[in-house]
Design a protein around this motif. Structure first.
Motif, PDB file in Angstrom:
ATOM      1  N   UNK A 560      -9.572  57.284 -25.053  1.00  0.00           N
ATOM      2  CA  UNK A 560      -8.910  58.495 -25.564  1.00  0.00           C
ATOM      3  C   UNK A 560      -7.862  58.134 -26.601  1.00  0.00           C
ATOM      4  N   UNK A 561      -7.118  57.060 -26.341  1.00  0.00           N
ATOM      5  CA  UNK A 561      -6.091  56.604 -27.277  1.00  0.00           C
ATOM      6  C   UNK A 561      -6.731  56.182 -28.597  1.00  0.00           C
ATOM      7  N   UNK A 562      -7.835  55.444 -28.517  1.00  0.00           N
ATOM      8  CA  UNK A 562      -8.523  55.007 -29.732  1.00  0.00           C
ATOM      9  C   UNK A 562      -9.030  56.208 -30.532  1.00  0.00           C
ATOM     10  N   UNK A 563      -9.469  57.236 -29.831  1.00  0.00           N
ATOM     11  CA  UNK A 563      -9.947  58.446 -30.508  1.00  0.00           C
ATOM     12  C   UNK A 563      -8.827  59.110 -31.295  1.00  0.00           C
ATOM     13  N   UNK A 564      -7.627  59.126 -30.729  1.00  0.00           N
ATOM     14  CA  UNK A 564      -6.493  59.715 -31.444  1.00  0.00           C
ATOM     15  C   UNK A 564      -6.154  58.896 -32.675  1.00  0.00           C
ATOM     16  N   UNK A 565      -6.481  57.595 -32.639  1.00  0.00           N
ATOM     17  CA  UNK A 565      -6.247  56.749 -33.805  1.00  0.00           C
ATOM     18  C   UNK A 565      -7.031  57.209 -35.021  1.00  0.00           C
ATOM     19  N   UNK A 566      -8.046  58.039 -34.800  1.00  0.00           N
ATOM     20  CA  UNK A 566      -8.818  58.572 -35.909  1.00  0.00           C
ATOM     21  C   UNK A 566      -8.006  59.452 -36.836  1.00  0.00           C
ATOM     22  N   UNK A 567      -6.847  59.885 -36.398  1.00  0.00           N
ATOM     23  CA  UNK A 567      -5.964  60.672 -37.266  1.00  0.00           C
ATOM     24  C   UNK A 567      -5.246  59.796 -38.278  1.00  0.00           C
ATOM     25  N   UNK A 568      -5.239  58.488 -38.025  1.00  0.00           N
ATOM     26  CA  UNK A 568      -4.611  57.554 -38.949  1.00  0.00           C
ATOM     27  C   UNK A 568      -5.647  57.050 -39.951  1.00  0.00           C
ATOM     28  N   UNK A 569      -5.157  56.400 -40.997  1.00  0.00           N
ATOM     29  CA  UNK A 569      -6.065  55.852 -42.013  1.00  0.00           C
ATOM     30  C   UNK A 569      -6.551  54.458 -41.644  1.00  0.00           C
ATOM     31  N   UNK A 570      -5.904  53.839 -40.652  1.00  0.00           N
ATOM     32  CA  UNK A 570      -6.300  52.492 -40.227  1.00  0.00           C
ATOM     33  C   UNK A 570      -5.927  52.310 -38.761  1.00  0.00           C
ATOM     34  N   UNK A 571      -6.789  51.643 -38.003  1.00  0.00           N
ATOM     35  CA  UNK A 571      -6.509  51.322 -36.601  1.00  0.00           C
ATOM     36  C   UNK A 571      -6.483  49.802 -36.462  1.00  0.00           C
ATOM     37  N   UNK A 572      -5.441  49.289 -35.816  1.00  0.00           N
ATOM     38  CA  UNK A 572      -5.290  47.842 -35.678  1.00  0.00           C
ATOM     39  C   UNK A 572      -5.678  47.369 -34.281  1.00  0.00           C
ATOM     40  N   UNK A 573      -6.531  46.349 -34.236  1.00  0.00           N
ATOM     41  CA  UNK A 573      -6.877  45.683 -32.992  1.00  0.00           C
ATOM     42  C   UNK A 573      -6.141  44.353 -32.919  1.00  0.00           C
ATOM     43  N   UNK A 574      -5.787  43.937 -31.706  1.00  0.00           N
ATOM     44  CA  UNK A 574      -5.112  42.656 -31.547  1.00  0.00           C
ATOM     45  C   UNK A 574      -6.150  41.563 -31.320  1.00  0.00           C
ATOM     46  N   UNK A 575      -5.684  40.406 -30.868  1.00  0.00           N
ATOM     47  CA  UNK A 575      -6.592  39.274 -30.627  1.00  0.00           C
ATOM     48  C   UNK A 575      -7.312  39.455 -29.294  1.00  0.00           C
ATOM     49  N   UNK A 587     -15.608  51.652 -33.893  1.00  0.00           N
ATOM     50  CA  UNK A 587     -16.222  52.353 -35.019  1.00  0.00           C
ATOM     51  C   UNK A 587     -17.068  53.535 -34.526  1.00  0.00           C
ATOM     52  N   UNK A 588     -17.718  53.376 -33.369  1.00  0.00           N
ATOM     53  CA  UNK A 588     -18.493  54.484 -32.800  1.00  0.00           C
ATOM     54  C   UNK A 588     -17.562  55.633 -32.399  1.00  0.00           C
ATOM     55  N   UNK A 589     -16.458  55.300 -31.727  1.00  0.00           N
ATOM     56  CA  UNK A 589     -15.492  56.333 -31.310  1.00  0.00           C
ATOM     57  C   UNK A 589     -14.960  57.083 -32.527  1.00  0.00           C
ATOM     58  N   UNK A 590     -14.568  56.331 -33.564  1.00  0.00           N
ATOM     59  CA  UNK A 590     -14.008  56.955 -34.764  1.00  0.00           C
ATOM     60  C   UNK A 590     -15.049  57.815 -35.476  1.00  0.00           C
ATOM     61  N   UNK A 591     -16.281  57.332 -35.534  1.00  0.00           N
ATOM     62  CA  UNK A 591     -17.348  58.113 -36.179  1.00  0.00           C
ATOM     63  C   UNK A 591     -17.551  59.450 -35.465  1.00  0.00           C
ATOM     64  N   UNK A 592     -17.607  59.399 -34.129  1.00  0.00           N
ATOM     65  CA  UNK A 592     -17.800  60.624 -33.362  1.00  0.00           C
ATOM     66  C   UNK A 592     -16.638  61.593 -33.552  1.00  0.00           C
ATOM     67  N   UNK A 593     -15.412  61.073 -33.594  1.00  0.00           N
ATOM     68  CA  UNK A 593     -14.245  61.940 -33.783  1.00  0.00           C
ATOM     69  C   UNK A 593     -14.246  62.557 -35.178  1.00  0.00           C
TER      70      UNK A 593
END
Length: 611
Positions: A560-575, A587-593
């Motif tokens: 759910x948190x990653x889906x909300x990241x779709x409102x931003x222009x970039x989402x950062x993943x850590x190591x 990328x699948x989550x963002x595409x669906x959102x």
């Protein structure tokens, strides 16, 4: 039938608001770098300067836009409402000429501006971003990213990562240059808009816990729950099992033994290990190499300098046991001293009766804190795992009471972040150490991050540094992770709009501690809104799909948190070990959102779920 009285009341309120917006324009120069975005930011500030909920309710009753999605084009939305209401009130609508001269940024222009700024910062084709929102993905590079000819970086590139992050809090310039060289080689085969950007995160004035003293303690080998691996060698020191800090892979325990015994070990044979208190465990040899032998130990056992191993007629003592960090376990009500003195941390000294002689103590990496904190100030350590309250300040020591821990207590560790949410820490965001690194970094950096940015002055300082070095094309990204930065957002954005290319990172780890976990959701929403008003792209950061990244299994909350990241222009993943798999899921989550939402606007595409 339309309510004439309601129309008249609403028109009057819109007219007054429109006049306020008109006067804001006279305060700005047309020569500003991002004049239209700067003007819209001022319009947004006016819109949000009063409670507009009653006005929104009136607009809703009239089936008109209630301004909740107007942040990127405030004046255009107000003018459209004014024109519509004027027509309904039997008044002459404003002319197209007047509308054009007043607006300065139309709805379409605002979308173009936002897309252009995002493309400049993260790459990509502006036209493609206009037709369909596409959130960029950024991944933090671990220290081992250049191993195997940069295989990890190449894999991330093949997965479609647009930005790679280098954290200057780890490694050194030689390692960063090697990372950049791999990226440069990949970019040589790509179009300009497809090139991978390099984001360099300046470490800033991170306040951390200092070193803890080492003690000669028995080393734990093995587990009673499952078979564990152990390495026997003649060169590596004896040490317990650990984890790689970046991949979280288990690193087997190691035991150093005599060369004579080592040379006799055979595959499939068993070695007996004698530990503390006369206990023993068997180690079955499962792999034999020239420099080490790998074994499988049947159960947990503790060993010290008096421990030894037996194999046939051969025997060896356990050699070179590493000293281990003292365990400082804290419980609610305990006292902990944070000191500016250069000393090693240690646990409390307690009498057999339970009376504390001297409390636990640990140093911190930032000086002059004792002059800044006040009695009663809260302090958080290790992302909020340890909560303290200042009881008193004695010279360079800050005496604190532990407020909240788990029932079994919590272990204090080295190099963990310390947050002071109610204390204003007087320090520049760009340290002398950061300044010393910039010349080397400029060889390969595309975006520079300002850690712990607190004010517009921090942004201006970096702008001045880059201007003097002739590097005005480098993007500037302040990381919003302090309470001061949140309150100073309008000023920070105004300063960013003086620069060619810029963005904002919502660094939610430290920010959550600074503003309170319960307040984070609303504050990150407000940060997204004001950045939208300034047409400045946002990076959504901290612990995105962390469980997936490290364990290959995300939690429902993380999705759910990653889906909300779709409102931003970039989402950062850590190591993490499962970077490629995580990127695919993200990328699948963002595409669906993005099928349903673009920024904060719901898209009414054809719904096929129920047909």
């Amino acid at each position: 039938m339309l309510d004439k009285k309601l129309i008249k009341q609403t028109l009057q309120e819109i007219k007054l608001l429109r006049e306020e917006l008109f006067h804001a324009r006279s305060k700005l120069s047309d020569n500003e770098t991002h004049f239209k975005s700067l003007l819209n930011l001022e319009h947004y500030m006016i819109l949000r300067s009063k409670d507009r909920t009653e006005l929104q309710e009136k607009l809703f009753l009239l089936s008109l836009s209630s301004l909740g999605r107007s942040y990127a084009h405030v004046a255009a939305s107000i003018d459209t409402l004014y024109d519509q209401l004027s027509c309904w009130a039997d008044k002459k609508s404003i002319s197209k000429k007047k509308m054009k001269s007043f607006l300065h940024i139309s709805i379409s222009e605002s979308i173009t501006e936002s897309s252009k700024n995002a493309a400049a910062l993260f790459g990509g084709d502006v036209a493609a971003k206009l037709s369909k929102q596409k959130t960029a993905v950024m991944v933090t590079l671990p220290s081992h990213a250049t191993e195997n000819d940069g295989a990890l970086i190449k894999e991330l590139a093949s997965e479609g990562v647009q930005v790679l992050r280098i954290n200057t809090a780890h490694d050194d310039l030689s390692v960063w240059k090697k990372m950049a060289a791999v990226v440069e080689k990949i970019n040589q085969r790509r179009k300009i808009e497809e090139k991978i950007r390099i984001f360099v995160d300046l470490a800033g004035p991170k306040i951390r816990t200092g070193a803890i003293q080492r003690l000669s303690l028995p080393v734990k080998i093995g587990s009673n729950k499952h078979q564990s691996e152990v390495l026997l060698s003649t060169t590596q020191s004896t040490m317990p099992q650990s984890r790689d800090p970046f991949t979280l892979e288990k690193i087997p325990a190691k035991i150093k033994i005599d060369e004579e015994l080592f040379s006799e070990l055979e595959l499939g044979k068993t070695v007996t290990l004698y530990g503390v208190d006369g206990k023993k465990a068997r180690i079955k040899i499962i792999d034999v190499r020239s420099d080490y032998v790998k074994g499988s130990i049947e159960k947990k056992i503790y060993i010290d300098e008096d421990s030894h191993l037996k194999y046939k007629i051969y025997e060896s003592s356990v050699k070179d046991i590493v000293k281990q960090m003292e365990s400082i376990r804290l419980y609610t009500g305990d006292t902990l001293v944070l000191t500016e003195r250069d000393i090693l941390g240690r646990s409390a000294e307690v009498e057999t009766s339970g009376e504390v002689i001297t409390p636990a103590i640990i140093s911190c990496s930032f000086k002059d804190l004792s002059s800044m904190v006040q009695v009663g100030d809260p302090i958080f350590i290790d992302d909020g795992k340890i909560r303290l309250k200042v009881v008193k300040v004695v010279d360079n020591d800050i005496v604190c009471e532990v407020q909240n821990t788990k029932i079994k207590g919590v272990v204090l560790k080295e190099e963990k972040g310390i947050n002071f949410p109610e204390t204003f820490i007087k320090t520049a965001a760009i340290t002398e150490h950061d300044k010393g690194l910039i010349d080397g970094i400029l060889e390969f950096v595309d975006l520079l991050g300002i850690s712990f940015c607190q004010s517009a002055k921090d942004v201006e300082e970096l702008q001045n540094i880059l201007t003097l070095k002739g590097c005005t094309d480098i993007g500037i990204v302040p990381k919003i992770e302090t309470k001061q930065a949140v309150t100073q957002m309008p000023e920070i954005l105004r300063q960013l709009l003086q620069w060619q290319s810029s963005g904002v990172m919502i660094a939610r780890g430290d920010l959550a501690i600074e503003v309170g976990f319960a307040n984070l959701a609303s504050i990150q929403e407000k940060l997204l809104d004001i950045c939208d008003a300034a047409h400045i792209p946002v990076i959504w950061a901290t612990q995105v799909l962390e469980g997936q990244m490290k364990n290959n299994l995300p939690s429902r909350a993380e999705v759910t948190d990653a889906a909300m990241g779709g409102r931003a222009e970039c989402v950062m993943l850590n190591k993490g070990m499962f970077a490629a798999e995580t990127i695919t899921i993200l990328r699948h989550i963002l595409h669906e959102m993005h099928q349903s939402f673009k920024k904060n606007r719901q898209l009414l595409s054809k719904e096929t779920m129920w047909h």
